[in-house]
Design an enzyme around this catalytic site. Structure first.
Site, PDB file in Angstrom:
ATOM      1  CB  SER A 141      -0.909   0.020   1.235  1.00  0.00           C
ATOM      2  OG  SER A 141      -1.703  -1.136   1.273  1.00  0.00           O
TER       3      SER A 141
HETATM    4  N1  SAM Z   1       0.164  -5.289   4.199  1.00  0.00           N
HETATM    5  C1  SAM Z   1       0.799  -5.555   2.955  1.00  0.00           C
HETATM    6  C2  SAM Z   1       2.159  -4.935   2.847  1.00  0.00           C
HETATM    7  O1  SAM Z   1       2.578  -4.231   3.760  1.00  0.00           O
HETATM    8  O2  SAM Z   1       2.828  -5.190   1.818  1.00  0.00           O
HETATM    9  C3  SAM Z   1      -0.042  -5.156   1.763  1.00  0.00           C
HETATM   10  C4  SAM Z   1      -1.199  -5.998   1.610  1.00  0.00           C
HETATM   11  S1  SAM Z   1      -1.992  -6.056   0.074  1.00  0.00           S
HETATM   12  C5  SAM Z   1      -2.701  -4.474  -0.069  1.00  0.00           C
HETATM   13  C6  SAM Z   1      -3.318  -7.127   0.568  1.00  0.00           C
HETATM   14  C7  SAM Z   1      -2.895  -8.539   0.850  1.00  0.00           C
HETATM   15  O3  SAM Z   1      -3.999  -9.247   1.374  1.00  0.00           O
HETATM   16  C8  SAM Z   1      -2.463  -9.322  -0.393  1.00  0.00           C
HETATM   17  O4  SAM Z   1      -1.168  -9.799  -0.243  1.00  0.00           O
HETATM   18  C9  SAM Z   1      -3.481 -10.454  -0.483  1.00  0.00           C
HETATM   19  O5  SAM Z   1      -2.946 -11.646  -0.997  1.00  0.00           O
HETATM   20  C10 SAM Z   1      -3.894 -10.585   0.964  1.00  0.00           C
HETATM   21  N2  SAM Z   1      -5.172 -11.261   1.192  1.00  0.00           N
HETATM   22  C11 SAM Z   1      -6.327 -11.146   0.505  1.00  0.00           C
HETATM   23  N3  SAM Z   1      -7.273 -11.945   1.051  1.00  0.00           N
HETATM   24  C12 SAM Z   1      -6.689 -12.566   2.120  1.00  0.00           C
HETATM   25  C13 SAM Z   1      -7.138 -13.496   3.100  1.00  0.00           C
HETATM   26  N4  SAM Z   1      -8.385 -13.983   3.110  1.00  0.00           N
HETATM   27  N5  SAM Z   1      -6.264 -13.905   4.032  1.00  0.00           N
HETATM   28  C14 SAM Z   1      -4.989 -13.448   4.048  1.00  0.00           C
HETATM   29  N6  SAM Z   1      -4.502 -12.583   3.151  1.00  0.00           N
HETATM   30  C15 SAM Z   1      -5.350 -12.121   2.209  1.00  0.00           C
END
Ligand code: SAM
Length: 206
Positions: free
Chosen positions: A52
């Site tokens: 993000s």
């Molecule tokens: N916090 C992260 C960083 O600092 O790089 C960025 C996160 S990115 C915007 C959102 C993440 O949520 C993705 O890597 C995606 O694969 C994960 N995601 C989506 N659905 C999920 C779930 N049900 N459980 C765990 N992770 C999930």
């Protein structure tokens, strides 16, 4: 980044600003994107996912008002950058990522950087992490129409949860607070996140 993107836009929590000064964002991005690591935008991290925008990471962290005794659950480890920022403020961070490749990459990087207070697992974060519940703080870094019920259950009374709520084209960053088992919601700002894919999130097959 800290001066122009965070302080100038109203991030005031000195602990949060200190964490941003300490954690080297360029270590969390793909090698070919290192020159853009401190830009005012999200970046691709592979697997169709993103790290993000710095301001959003800071805003979500500030909203949680983390103190050094807190345990924090993060859903969506991604690159591990948000987890590192949280770990600078909290006692322990538990983070769940649905893409195994991203989870193991983040785990290896955070270990290499010396973070002993972050635990990462691959799986469906909409189910929470019952083994370590309740959590003082929960952060969900992917969007869904509503907060997954298991996460509300695993939030301690007096706890706070921050998450983007809405459909696929835009959401509202929302702060949920739990007191005596009652949840109240406060809107923070408009935002755009990738979908939270799982049993209590968006049902997508990928
Ligand atoms: N916090 C992260 C960083 O600092 O790089 C960025 C996160 S990115 C915007 C959102 C993440 O949520 C993705 O890597 C995606 O694969 C994960 N995601 C989506 N659905 C999920 C779930 N049900 N459980 C765990 N992770 C999930």
């Amino acid at each position: 980044m800290v001066k122009e993107q965070l302080r100038a836009r109203g991030i005031q929590d000195l602990g949060v600003l200190e964490a941003f000064n300490k954690v080297e964002r360029h270590k969390f991005v793909l090698p070919e994107l290192k020159d853009s690591a401190y830009g005012d935008f999200p970046l691709s991290i592979g697997e169709g996912q993103t790290i993000s925008q710095p301001y959003i990471v800071a805003l979500m962290t500030e909203c949680l008002q983390i103190s050094p005794s807190h345990t924090v659950l993060e859903i969506g480890t991604g690159s591990g950058y948000q987890a590192a920022i949280l770990a600078e403020r909290a006692l322990h961070v538990y983070s769940i990522e649905r893409h195994e490749v991203l989870a193991s990459k983040a785990e290896a990087l955070l270990k290499e950087l010396g973070y002993g207070n972050i635990s990462i697992t691959a799986g469906d974060g909409t189910l929470g992490w019952q083994e370590y519940a309740p959590f003082d703080r929960i952060i969900v870094t992917a969007a869904a129409p509503r907060v997954p019920l298991p996460l509300l259950e695993q939030l301690r009374n007096g706890g706070k949860l921050v998450m983007p709520l809405g459909g696929s084209f835009g959401q509202i960053l929302t702060l949920a607070e739990k007191e005596r088992d009652k949840i109240t919601y406060r809107k923070i700002c408009d935002c755009v996140f990738v979908p939270l894919v799982g049993k209590y999130g968006t049902k997508v097959n990928n």
